[in-house]
Design a protein around this motif. Structure first.
Motif, PDB file in Angstrom:
ATOM      1  N   UNK A   1      -4.728  11.797   3.481  1.00 55.99           N
ATOM      2  CA  UNK A   1      -5.668  10.685   3.633  1.00 55.99           C
ATOM      3  C   UNK A   1      -5.318   9.762   4.794  1.00 55.99           C
ATOM      4  N   UNK A   2      -4.231  10.027   5.482  1.00 52.80           N
ATOM      5  CA  UNK A   2      -3.780   9.153   6.565  1.00 52.80           C
ATOM      6  C   UNK A   2      -4.751   9.200   7.745  1.00 52.80           C
ATOM      7  N   UNK A   3      -4.839   8.073   8.432  1.00 56.57           N
ATOM      8  CA  UNK A   3      -5.621   8.004   9.654  1.00 56.57           C
ATOM      9  C   UNK A   3      -7.118   7.855   9.472  1.00 56.57           C
ATOM     10  N   UNK A   4      -7.558   7.528   8.275  1.00 60.69           N
ATOM     11  CA  UNK A   4      -8.993   7.403   7.993  1.00 60.69           C
ATOM     12  C   UNK A   4      -9.429   5.965   7.732  1.00 60.69           C
ATOM     13  N   UNK A   5      -8.495   5.035   7.837  1.00 65.57           N
ATOM     14  CA  UNK A   5      -8.827   3.633   7.609  1.00 65.57           C
ATOM     15  C   UNK A   5      -8.949   3.233   6.158  1.00 65.57           C
ATOM     16  N   UNK A   6      -8.547   4.119   5.250  1.00 59.58           N
ATOM     17  CA  UNK A   6      -8.711   3.842   3.818  1.00 59.58           C
ATOM     18  C   UNK A   6      -7.892   2.645   3.352  1.00 59.58           C
ATOM     19  N   UNK A   7      -6.646   2.567   3.783  1.00 60.99           N
ATOM     20  CA  UNK A   7      -5.789   1.461   3.345  1.00 60.99           C
ATOM     21  C   UNK A   7      -6.318   0.142   3.888  1.00 60.99           C
TER      22      UNK A   7
ATOM     23  N   UNK B   1       4.831  -7.386   3.373  1.00 56.71           N
ATOM     24  CA  UNK B   1       6.197  -7.092   3.805  1.00 56.71           C
ATOM     25  C   UNK B   1       6.300  -5.605   4.067  1.00 56.71           C
ATOM     26  N   UNK B   2       6.860  -5.248   5.220  1.00 59.64           N
ATOM     27  CA  UNK B   2       6.849  -3.862   5.650  1.00 59.64           C
ATOM     28  C   UNK B   2       8.131  -3.523   6.408  1.00 59.64           C
ATOM     29  N   UNK B   3       8.640  -2.329   6.177  1.00 60.10           N
ATOM     30  CA  UNK B   3       9.781  -1.853   6.949  1.00 60.10           C
ATOM     31  C   UNK B   3       9.419  -1.869   8.429  1.00 60.10           C
ATOM     32  N   UNK B   4      10.316  -2.367   9.255  1.00 63.57           N
ATOM     33  CA  UNK B   4      10.066  -2.434  10.696  1.00 63.57           C
ATOM     34  C   UNK B   4       9.840  -1.047  11.289  1.00 63.57           C
ATOM     35  N   UNK B   5      10.234   0.000  10.592  1.00 68.84           N
ATOM     36  CA  UNK B   5      10.035   1.372  11.063  1.00 68.84           C
ATOM     37  C   UNK B   5       8.693   1.960  10.622  1.00 68.84           C
ATOM     38  N   UNK B   6       7.948   1.241   9.795  1.00 73.76           N
ATOM     39  CA  UNK B   6       6.695   1.764   9.240  1.00 73.76           C
ATOM     40  C   UNK B   6       5.504   1.333  10.103  1.00 73.76           C
ATOM     41  N   UNK B   7       5.348   2.004  11.232  1.00 75.26           N
ATOM     42  CA  UNK B   7       4.285   1.651  12.191  1.00 75.26           C
ATOM     43  C   UNK B   7       2.877   1.695  11.599  1.00 75.26           C
ATOM     44  N   UNK B   8       2.530   2.699  10.779  1.00 73.71           N
ATOM     45  CA  UNK B   8       1.169   2.693  10.219  1.00 73.71           C
ATOM     46  C   UNK B   8       0.877   1.457   9.364  1.00 73.71           C
ATOM     47  N   UNK B   9       1.841   1.013   8.578  1.00 71.91           N
ATOM     48  CA  UNK B   9       1.628  -0.161   7.739  1.00 71.91           C
ATOM     49  C   UNK B   9       1.576  -1.436   8.579  1.00 71.91           C
TER      50      UNK B   9
ATOM     51  N   UNK C   1       0.827  -1.202   0.000  1.00 69.75           N
ATOM     52  CA  UNK C   1       0.000   0.000   0.000  1.00 69.75           C
ATOM     53  C   UNK C   1       0.863   1.255   0.000  1.00 69.75           C
ATOM     54  N   UNK C   2       0.218   2.383  -0.249  1.00 72.28           N
ATOM     55  CA  UNK C   2       0.804   3.703  -0.062  1.00 72.28           C
ATOM     56  C   UNK C   2      -0.341   4.686   0.102  1.00 72.28           C
TER      57      UNK C   2
END
Length: 186
Positions: free
Chosen positions: A104-110, A133-141, A98-99
């Motif tokens: 649009x962040x924080x709205x549950x869209x992804x 697969x996600x970067x360990x630093x990418x908390x939202x993902x 995703x991206x």
């Protein structure tokens, strides 16, 4: 062209096709820094030609059933997307991703969009496993993976070289029986 509703807020999921290259580029430009914190998409989409080429590559993947890409529209504006970076129909596996631009962040869209494509992959295409697969630093993902009911399988230590730095990648997944059980429970 079809659109799938993502809820009462009017957000929609639609295929991202090559003829949308200009709109896709404009969207990437709006979120370039934010999106590029963890993924290379903004590094690959830098002008109209590269935008069209990326979308064309996914059109070809869709025909070959090896990947797909979808946009998320909110209030008529492209604000993000979800994709299957890889799909292996024969072995029943896919990797989703995703991206999203900051507005649009924080709205549950992804989460809502990923739920739609994962459900399609499992129920319509018969896939057994969908990986995230996600970067360990990418908390939202990582939070999206949790909300989707995925299981963290492990960490690929320093496996992702991005912008000159090595990053750990967390591997999350959901299996078809788990997906179906969670759907029935809700």
């Amino acid at each position: 062209m079809y659109a799938i509703s993502l809820g009462e807020d009017g957000a929609e999921l639609r295929p991202l096709e090559p003829w949308l290259a200009e709109e896709f580029l404009t969207h990437i430009d709006r979120g370039r820094e934010f999106i590029g914190q963890h993924i290379a998409l903004p590094d690959r989409v830098t002008d109209l030609e590269s935008s069209r080429a990326l979308l064309q590559s996914y059109a070809e993947k869709a025909v070959a059933e090896t990947g797909r890409i979808y946009g998320i529209w909110a209030d008529g504006k492209l604000v993000g997307g979800v994709l299957f970076r890889t799909m292996d129909i024969e072995h029943g596996n896919a990797e989703a991703g995703c991206w999203l631009e900051p507005s649009a962040a924080g709205k549950g869209l992804v989460t809502r969009a990923a739920r739609v494509i994962i459900d399609w992959a499992i129920e319509e295409r018969g896939l057994h496993r969908v990986e995230w697969q996600v970067s360990a630093a990418n908390e939202p993902s990582i939070a999206v993976a949790r909300r989707l009911g995925m299981t963290k399988e492990g960490v690929l230590r320093q496996s992702y070289l991005y912008r000159g730095k090595r990053h750990d990648i967390e591997v999350w997944s959901v299996l078809a029986p788990e997906w179906r059980a969670a759907k029935q429970a809700s």
